[in-house]
Design an enzyme around this catalytic site. Structure first.
Site, PDB file in Angstrom:
ATOM      1  N   ARG A   1      33.114  43.395  45.991  1.00 50.79           N
ATOM      2  CA  ARG A   1      33.336  44.783  46.442  1.00 50.79           C
ATOM      3  C   ARG A   1      32.028  44.998  47.270  1.00 50.79           C
ATOM      4  O   ARG A   1      30.917  44.689  46.844  1.00 50.79           O
ATOM      5  CB  ARG A   1      33.562  45.512  45.308  1.00 50.79           C
ATOM      6  CG  ARG A   1      34.773  45.758  44.681  1.00 50.79           C
ATOM      7  CD  ARG A   1      35.018  46.761  43.693  1.00 50.79           C
ATOM      8  NE  ARG A   1      34.387  46.250  42.570  1.00 50.79           N
ATOM      9  CZ  ARG A   1      34.341  46.735  41.193  1.00 50.79           C
ATOM     10  NH1 ARG A   1      35.058  47.819  41.211  1.00 50.79           N
ATOM     11  NH2 ARG A   1      33.446  46.307  40.297  1.00 50.79           N
TER      12      ARG A   1
ATOM     13  N   ASP B   1      32.837  39.562  41.860  1.00 49.31           N
ATOM     14  CA  ASP B   1      33.070  40.842  42.445  1.00 49.31           C
ATOM     15  C   ASP B   1      32.637  40.683  43.943  1.00 49.31           C
ATOM     16  O   ASP B   1      31.546  40.316  44.069  1.00 49.31           O
ATOM     17  CB  ASP B   1      32.324  41.818  41.577  1.00 49.31           C
ATOM     18  CG  ASP B   1      32.442  43.243  41.754  1.00 49.31           C
ATOM     19  OD1 ASP B   1      33.073  43.323  42.970  1.00 49.31           O
ATOM     20  OD2 ASP B   1      32.159  43.840  41.098  1.00 49.31           O
TER      21      ASP B   1
END
Ligand SMILES: [Zn+2]
EC number: 3.5.4.25
Length: 205
Positions: free
Chosen positions: A138, A136
């Site tokens: 983000r 991930d």
């Protein structure tokens, strides 16, 4: 990006413009924000006066395939619709639509490569890792800026993702409560949802 909002070099985020946006879910206002780090423009869908405490909020990561094309590989599209419905119904709240979050931040081409790997048997986490990406990528700094800019002091977060709660708290956002945001699964995304639950710690039934 065709728009060219002036961005001072020392200001990563700048508010763009607000307009009224009636939708089939209800009447919203929409506000854009320029993100100089990611070179994208995020948008916020908001209802009512969101300055203050306990504001209903969802942070939605852009998912072209799920949000626009009705993909059954993930649950993004139905989650987006449900969030807009819940916020409209509450009469006060906001949805931050984060651009540049495609495929948990790896971009559309890499996400499509990951889909091919998933069809060969890898789960969503291992597919991203096999392509040389973190599970991930983000970042939520822009969301923290947006909430501060809108005067939001604490939120009731619509999310099944414990990492999102932690990420927001690390950025100084007070998460007063978390409200489950689960949508029905389908045969195509059952594995994706199982991975979210078993490998990414999502609270899912
Ligand atoms: Zn998706």
């Amino acid at each position: 990006m065709s728009d060219t909002l002036p961005v001072p070099a020392d200001t990563p985020f700048v508010r763009g413009h607000t307009a009224r946006l009636p939708t089939r879910h209800g009447d919203f206002s929409i506000t854009s924000y320029r993100d100089a780090q990611l070179q994208v423009e995020h948008v916020v869908m908001h209802v009512g006066d969101v300055a203050g405490e306990a504001v209903l909020m969802r942070i939605h990561s852009e998912c072209l395939t799920g949000d626009i094309f009705g993909s059954l590989r993930c649950d993004c599209g139905p989650q987006l619709e449900l969030a807009l419905q819940r916020i409209a119904l509450a009469g006060r709240g906001l949805l931050i639509y984060m651009r540049g979050h495609e495929g948990r931040g790896i971009g559309i081409t890499e996400k499509l490569k990951a889909y091919t790997l998933q069809d060969q048997g890898l789960d969503t986490v291992d597919a991203n890792l096999a392509l040389g990406h973190a599970a991930d990528l983000r970042r939520f700094d822009a969301a923290a800026f947006i909430l501060q800019d809108m005067g939001v002091r604490s939120v009731r977060l619509l999310s099944n993702n414990p990492l999102k709660v932690l990420a927001l708290e690390e950025l100084g956002i007070v998460v007063q409560a978390r409200q489950p945001h689960e949508v029905p699964s389908n045969p195509e995304n059952a594995g994706y949802l199982r991975t979210k639950r078993d490998r990414m710690g999502h609270w899912l039934g």
